[in-house]
Design a protein around this motif. Structure first.
Motif, PDB file in Angstrom:
ATOM      1  N   LEU A 183       0.820  -1.208   0.000  1.00  0.00           N
ATOM      2  CA  LEU A 183       0.000   0.000   0.000  1.00  0.00           C
ATOM      3  C   LEU A 183       0.856   1.261   0.000  1.00  0.00           C
ATOM      4  O   LEU A 183       0.497   2.259  -0.632  1.00  0.00           O
ATOM      5  CB  LEU A 183      -0.940  -0.007   1.206  1.00  0.00           C
ATOM      6  N   ARG A 184       1.988   1.221   0.679  1.00  0.00           N
ATOM      7  CA  ARG A 184       2.887   2.371   0.675  1.00  0.00           C
ATOM      8  C   ARG A 184       3.435   2.610  -0.737  1.00  0.00           C
ATOM      9  O   ARG A 184       3.513   3.742  -1.196  1.00  0.00           O
ATOM     10  CB  ARG A 184       4.033   2.141   1.654  1.00  0.00           C
ATOM     11  N   GLY A 185       3.815   1.548  -1.413  1.00  0.00           N
ATOM     12  CA  GLY A 185       4.298   1.677  -2.784  1.00  0.00           C
ATOM     13  C   GLY A 185       3.237   2.229  -3.716  1.00  0.00           C
ATOM     14  O   GLY A 185       3.514   3.073  -4.577  1.00  0.00           O
ATOM     15  N   ILE A 186       2.004   1.773  -3.545  1.00  0.00           N
ATOM     16  CA  ILE A 186       0.902   2.271  -4.367  1.00  0.00           C
ATOM     17  C   ILE A 186       0.689   3.758  -4.121  1.00  0.00           C
ATOM     18  O   ILE A 186       0.507   4.535  -5.057  1.00  0.00           O
ATOM     19  CB  ILE A 186      -0.387   1.467  -4.081  1.00  0.00           C
ATOM     20  N   ALA A 187       0.711   4.169  -2.857  1.00  0.00           N
ATOM     21  CA  ALA A 187       0.486   5.580  -2.529  1.00  0.00           C
ATOM     22  C   ALA A 187       1.567   6.475  -3.132  1.00  0.00           C
ATOM     23  O   ALA A 187       1.270   7.543  -3.673  1.00  0.00           O
ATOM     24  CB  ALA A 187       0.434   5.755  -1.020  1.00  0.00           C
ATOM     25  N   VAL A 188       2.805   6.040  -3.070  1.00  0.00           N
ATOM     26  CA  VAL A 188       3.895   6.846  -3.629  1.00  0.00           C
ATOM     27  C   VAL A 188       3.773   6.938  -5.147  1.00  0.00           C
ATOM     28  O   VAL A 188       3.962   8.007  -5.736  1.00  0.00           O
ATOM     29  CB  VAL A 188       5.265   6.264  -3.206  1.00  0.00           C
ATOM     30  N   GLN A 189       3.432   5.834  -5.790  1.00  0.00           N
ATOM     31  CA  GLN A 189       3.274   5.855  -7.248  1.00  0.00           C
ATOM     32  C   GLN A 189       2.116   6.762  -7.668  1.00  0.00           C
ATOM     33  O   GLN A 189       2.204   7.468  -8.674  1.00  0.00           O
ATOM     34  CB  GLN A 189       3.063   4.449  -7.781  1.00  0.00           C
ATOM     35  N   ARG A 190       1.039   6.763  -6.903  1.00  0.00           N
ATOM     36  CA  ARG A 190      -0.090   7.638  -7.230  1.00  0.00           C
ATOM     37  C   ARG A 190       0.299   9.099  -7.072  1.00  0.00           C
ATOM     38  O   ARG A 190      -0.073   9.945  -7.885  1.00  0.00           O
ATOM     39  CB  ARG A 190      -1.291   7.310  -6.350  1.00  0.00           C
ATOM     40  N   ARG A 191       1.059   9.407  -5.994  1.00  0.00           N
ATOM     41  CA  ARG A 191       1.507  10.788  -5.805  1.00  0.00           C
ATOM     42  C   ARG A 191       2.417  11.229  -6.939  1.00  0.00           C
ATOM     43  O   ARG A 191       2.320  12.359  -7.424  1.00  0.00           O
ATOM     44  CB  ARG A 191       2.241  10.929  -4.467  1.00  0.00           C
ATOM     45  N   GLN A 192       3.312  10.342  -7.368  1.00  0.00           N
ATOM     46  CA  GLN A 192       4.205  10.678  -8.472  1.00  0.00           C
ATOM     47  C   GLN A 192       3.433  10.887  -9.771  1.00  0.00           C
ATOM     48  O   GLN A 192       3.733  11.774 -10.548  1.00  0.00           O
ATOM     49  CB  GLN A 192       5.259   9.584  -8.649  1.00  0.00           C
ATOM     50  N   ALA A 193       2.422  10.070 -10.007  1.00  0.00           N
ATOM     51  CA  ALA A 193       1.621  10.204 -11.218  1.00  0.00           C
ATOM     52  C   ALA A 193       0.843  11.516 -11.212  1.00  0.00           C
ATOM     53  O   ALA A 193       0.722  12.190 -12.240  1.00  0.00           O
ATOM     54  CB  ALA A 193       0.674   9.026 -11.363  1.00  0.00           C
ATOM     55  N   ARG A 194       0.315  11.886 -10.060  1.00  0.00           N
ATOM     56  CA  ARG A 194      -0.421  13.147  -9.961  1.00  0.00           C
ATOM     57  C   ARG A 194       0.502  14.336 -10.158  1.00  0.00           C
ATOM     58  O   ARG A 194       0.132  15.334 -10.773  1.00  0.00           O
ATOM     59  CB  ARG A 194      -1.119  13.259  -8.617  1.00  0.00           C
ATOM     60  N   ALA A 195       1.704  14.250  -9.602  1.00  0.00           N
ATOM     61  CA  ALA A 195       2.672  15.344  -9.757  1.00  0.00           C
ATOM     62  C   ALA A 195       3.113  15.482 -11.205  1.00  0.00           C
ATOM     63  O   ALA A 195       3.322  16.588 -11.701  1.00  0.00           O
ATOM     64  CB  ALA A 195       3.873  15.111  -8.855  1.00  0.00           C
ATOM     65  N   ALA A 196       3.256  14.376 -11.905  1.00  0.00           N
ATOM     66  CA  ALA A 196       3.681  14.403 -13.307  1.00  0.00           C
ATOM     67  C   ALA A 196       2.574  14.940 -14.217  1.00  0.00           C
ATOM     68  O   ALA A 196       2.842  15.560 -15.233  1.00  0.00           O
ATOM     69  CB  ALA A 196       4.097  13.015 -13.758  1.00  0.00           C
ATOM     70  N   ALA A 197       1.334  14.700 -13.822  1.00  0.00           N
ATOM     71  CA  ALA A 197       0.210  15.150 -14.641  1.00  0.00           C
ATOM     72  C   ALA A 197       0.013  16.655 -14.527  1.00  0.00           C
ATOM     73  O   ALA A 197      -0.556  17.276 -15.426  1.00  0.00           O
ATOM     74  CB  ALA A 197      -1.065  14.426 -14.229  1.00  0.00           C
ATOM     75  N   GLY A 198       0.461  17.241 -13.457  1.00  0.00           N
ATOM     76  CA  GLY A 198       0.315  18.681 -13.286  1.00  0.00           C
ATOM     77  C   GLY A 198      -1.039  19.041 -12.698  1.00  0.00           C
ATOM     78  O   GLY A 198      -1.827  18.174 -12.327  1.00  0.00           O
ATOM     79  N   PRO A 199      -1.319  20.333 -12.631  1.00  0.00           N
ATOM     80  CA  PRO A 199      -2.604  20.760 -12.051  1.00  0.00           C
ATOM     81  C   PRO A 199      -3.752  20.398 -12.969  1.00  0.00           C
ATOM     82  O   PRO A 199      -3.602  20.290 -14.183  1.00  0.00           O
ATOM     83  CB  PRO A 199      -2.449  22.281 -11.946  1.00  0.00           C
ATOM     84  N   PRO A 200      -4.929  20.183 -12.398  1.00  0.00           N
ATOM     85  CA  PRO A 200      -6.089  19.798 -13.221  1.00  0.00           C
ATOM     86  C   PRO A 200      -6.503  20.947 -14.132  1.00  0.00           C
ATOM     87  O   PRO A 200      -6.426  22.118 -13.777  1.00  0.00           O
ATOM     88  CB  PRO A 200      -7.176  19.476 -12.197  1.00  0.00           C
ATOM     89  N   ALA A 201      -6.982  20.586 -15.328  1.00  0.00           N
ATOM     90  CA  ALA A 201      -7.420  21.576 -16.302  1.00  0.00           C
ATOM     91  C   ALA A 201      -8.813  22.080 -15.926  1.00  0.00           C
ATOM     92  O   ALA A 201      -9.632  21.361 -15.376  1.00  0.00           O
ATOM     93  CB  ALA A 201      -7.451  20.955 -17.693  1.00  0.00           C
ATOM     94  N   ARG A 202      -9.084  23.347 -16.275  1.00  0.00           N
ATOM     95  CA  ARG A 202     -10.405  23.924 -15.963  1.00  0.00           C
ATOM     96  C   ARG A 202     -11.281  23.921 -17.158  1.00  0.00           C
ATOM     97  O   ARG A 202     -11.039  24.048 -18.242  1.00  0.00           O
ATOM     98  CB  ARG A 202     -10.234  25.333 -15.448  1.00  0.00           C
TER      99      ARG A 202
END
Length: 87
Positions: A68-87
């Motif tokens: 679960l820790r590995g999953i959480a870190v990968q999700r955070r990295q994916a969100r950071a790479a995607a950037g802020p959400p588009a409006r």
């Protein structure tokens, strides 16, 4: 793709998974040793020996926490790479 992954890289939860596997294995061996006299007609071990068998469950929980820790870190990295959400 090969330039972004390393062959021997370790993730954030890999240590917990390894420790959990070792603890689980110790609990499994303790379970076999504790149950063997019951099938072989010997005297059963004291209840403390049965408590050591609970290490199987503890090891499973530790390993699951690592996953679960590995999953959480990968999700955070994916969100950071995607950037802020588009409006």
């Amino acid at each position: 793709m090969r330039d972004k992954t390393q062959a021997n890289s370790t993730g954030p939860g890999d240590g917990l998974v390894r420790i959990g596997a070792i603890v689980f294995f110790v609990g499994a061996v303790a379970t076999l040793v504790t149950v063997a006299p019951l099938f072989l007609g010997g005297d059963p071990f004291p209840s403390v020996a049965y408590a050591v068998c609970m290490l199987m469950g503890v090891g499973f929980v530790i390993a699951a926490a690592g996953v679960l820790r590995g999953i959480a870190v990968q999700r955070r990295q994916a969100r950071a790479a995607a950037g802020p959400p588009a409006r």
